[in-house]
Design an enzyme around this catalytic site. Sequence first.
Site, PDB file in Angstrom:
ATOM      1  N   ASN A  13      33.150  68.569  11.229  1.00  0.00           N
ATOM      2  CA  ASN A  13      34.459  68.585  10.582  1.00  0.00           C
ATOM      3  C   ASN A  13      35.362  69.429  11.469  1.00  0.00           C
ATOM      4  O   ASN A  13      35.288  70.653  11.436  1.00  0.00           O
ATOM      5  CB  ASN A  13      34.339  69.196   9.172  1.00  0.00           C
ATOM      6  CG  ASN A  13      35.691  69.404   8.513  1.00  0.00           C
ATOM      7  OD1 ASN A  13      36.704  68.892   8.993  1.00  0.00           O
ATOM      8  ND2 ASN A  13      35.710  70.170   7.417  1.00  0.00           N
ATOM      9  N   LYS A  15      38.453  69.879  11.304  1.00  0.00           N
ATOM     10  CA  LYS A  15      39.600  70.484  10.612  1.00  0.00           C
ATOM     11  C   LYS A  15      40.870  70.244  11.445  1.00  0.00           C
ATOM     12  O   LYS A  15      40.965  69.217  12.097  1.00  0.00           O
ATOM     13  CB  LYS A  15      39.330  71.963  10.340  1.00  0.00           C
ATOM     14  CG  LYS A  15      37.955  72.151   9.666  1.00  0.00           C
ATOM     15  CD  LYS A  15      37.743  73.490   9.060  1.00  0.00           C
ATOM     16  CE  LYS A  15      36.360  73.532   8.420  1.00  0.00           C
ATOM     17  NZ  LYS A  15      36.107  74.744   7.676  1.00  0.00           N
ATOM     18  N   HIS A  98      37.116  68.308   0.394  1.00  0.00           N
ATOM     19  CA  HIS A  98      36.733  69.556   1.063  1.00  0.00           C
ATOM     20  C   HIS A  98      37.380  70.735   0.334  1.00  0.00           C
ATOM     21  O   HIS A  98      38.493  70.622  -0.174  1.00  0.00           O
ATOM     22  CB  HIS A  98      37.179  69.515   2.528  1.00  0.00           C
ATOM     23  CG  HIS A  98      36.640  70.659   3.309  1.00  0.00           C
ATOM     24  ND1 HIS A  98      37.226  71.903   3.306  1.00  0.00           N
ATOM     25  CD2 HIS A  98      35.537  70.751   4.088  1.00  0.00           C
ATOM     26  CE1 HIS A  98      36.503  72.714   4.062  1.00  0.00           C
ATOM     27  NE2 HIS A  98      35.469  72.049   4.550  1.00  0.00           N
ATOM     28  N   GLU A 100      38.863  73.245   1.351  1.00  0.00           N
ATOM     29  CA  GLU A 100      40.200  73.629   1.843  1.00  0.00           C
ATOM     30  C   GLU A 100      41.265  72.731   1.224  1.00  0.00           C
ATOM     31  O   GLU A 100      42.386  73.178   0.963  1.00  0.00           O
ATOM     32  CB  GLU A 100      40.233  73.579   3.379  1.00  0.00           C
ATOM     33  CG  GLU A 100      39.504  74.788   3.962  1.00  0.00           C
ATOM     34  CD  GLU A 100      38.827  74.538   5.298  1.00  0.00           C
ATOM     35  OE1 GLU A 100      39.198  73.574   5.998  1.00  0.00           O
ATOM     36  OE2 GLU A 100      37.912  75.311   5.643  1.00  0.00           O
ATOM     37  N   GLU A 170      28.821  72.632  -0.117  1.00  0.00           N
ATOM     38  CA  GLU A 170      29.430  73.674   0.702  1.00  0.00           C
ATOM     39  C   GLU A 170      29.884  74.833  -0.173  1.00  0.00           C
ATOM     40  O   GLU A 170      30.963  74.792  -0.769  1.00  0.00           O
ATOM     41  CB  GLU A 170      30.647  73.110   1.443  1.00  0.00           C
ATOM     42  CG  GLU A 170      30.308  72.002   2.411  1.00  0.00           C
ATOM     43  CD  GLU A 170      31.316  71.911   3.558  1.00  0.00           C
ATOM     44  OE1 GLU A 170      30.869  71.918   4.693  1.00  0.00           O
ATOM     45  OE2 GLU A 170      32.529  71.873   3.288  1.00  0.00           O
ATOM     46  N   GLY A 176      33.333  79.129   7.081  1.00  0.00           N
ATOM     47  CA  GLY A 176      34.116  79.847   8.086  1.00  0.00           C
ATOM     48  C   GLY A 176      33.977  81.356   8.015  1.00  0.00           C
ATOM     49  O   GLY A 176      34.733  82.084   8.655  1.00  0.00           O
ATOM     50  N   SER A 216      29.072  77.640   7.618  1.00  0.00           N
ATOM     51  CA  SER A 216      28.522  78.485   8.687  1.00  0.00           C
ATOM     52  C   SER A 216      27.152  78.018   9.171  1.00  0.00           C
ATOM     53  O   SER A 216      26.326  78.831   9.575  1.00  0.00           O
ATOM     54  CB  SER A 216      28.491  79.960   8.261  1.00  0.00           C
ATOM     55  OG  SER A 216      29.804  80.415   7.971  1.00  0.00           O
ATOM     56  N   GLY A 238      33.143  75.131  12.436  1.00  0.00           N
ATOM     57  CA  GLY A 238      33.314  75.853  13.701  1.00  0.00           C
ATOM     58  C   GLY A 238      32.381  75.414  14.813  1.00  0.00           C
ATOM     59  O   GLY A 238      32.823  75.188  15.954  1.00  0.00           O
TER      60      GLY A 238
HETATM   61  P1  PGA Z   1      32.094  76.123   8.910  1.00  0.00           P
HETATM   62  O1  PGA Z   1      32.859  74.975   8.067  1.00  0.00           O
HETATM   63  O2  PGA Z   1      30.898  75.460   9.532  1.00  0.00           O
HETATM   64  O3  PGA Z   1      33.116  76.559   9.946  1.00  0.00           O
HETATM   65  O4  PGA Z   1      31.729  77.197   7.959  1.00  0.00           O
HETATM   66  C1  PGA Z   1      32.140  74.022   7.350  1.00  0.00           C
HETATM   67  C2  PGA Z   1      33.106  73.118   6.626  1.00  0.00           C
HETATM   68  O5  PGA Z   1      34.133  73.607   6.151  1.00  0.00           O
HETATM   69  O6  PGA Z   1      32.866  71.897   6.517  1.00  0.00           O
END
Ligand code: PGA
Length: 255
Positions: A13, A15, A98, A100, A170, A176, A216, A238
């Site tokens: 992802n 983002k 998601h 976010e 998640e 993140g 993460s 990330g």
């Molecule tokens: P992250 O994000 O691996 O940076 O924690 C995962 C996601 O939001 O899908």
Amino acid sequence: MNKALRPAVIAGNWKMNKTPSETVALINEMKPLVADATCDVVLCVPFVDLAPAVQAAAGSNIKIGAQNVHFEKSGAFTGEISADMLKEVGAEYVIIGHSERRTYFGETDVTVNKRTLAALNAGLKVIVCVGEYLEQREQGITRELVSMQTKIALGGVTPEQLKQVIIAYEPVWAIGTGKTATAQQANEVNAAIRGAVAELYGQAAADGLTIQYGGSMNAGNAEELLAQPDVDGGLIGGASLKAKDFSIIVQAASK
Ligand code: PGA
């Protein structure tokens, strides 16, 4: 993972990262590194990167997806993108709900359901995200909450369409932040999600469903998380922006 029952899927992802030219460069870097994968490999990129991503990934084992989709077919929805548009540009997957989008853009369980149906009806595969905030985990309602999020998201989805669905668990507190759920925590919640799906569609359908973990996940912890029987892959933020790190995760899912 339990590859005898369901495919393992590693999805990046990205983002709001990478311009079209950066997208092509990163996919070209990734292609040889993931070519031997025995899991499915998906990259979910920003809308404007979709066409160049599809072109760059052509002929490889990398599939391309979007990060959101509108639920109406067309019309006066300024700034939105329909499922048919995604399909025509060559996207095969779309992330829906998601955290976010839930946190910053007013996404609710109801709109997640509408988007899921629109995407499936257009022939896209969906990665539906569910997960709890830290306060909800501390309240001890994680399993109930994600089960409810899952059931609402799947309202009206036929058993046939369920085969095009991936659920991504998640935990919001892990996204993140560098805080990963323990392998045991991830497995426990993924198993609860599978149980909720079994209530709706039966055990066999639930056993065939790919349920990812996200939050993460990285090159260092992927193997342990993926060793859990109910963790069928990862949704990677990330670490999906670095070719080497992403390929190590893909390798972990290819064991
Ligand atoms: P992250 O994000 O691996 O940076 O924690 C995962 C996601 O939001 O899908």
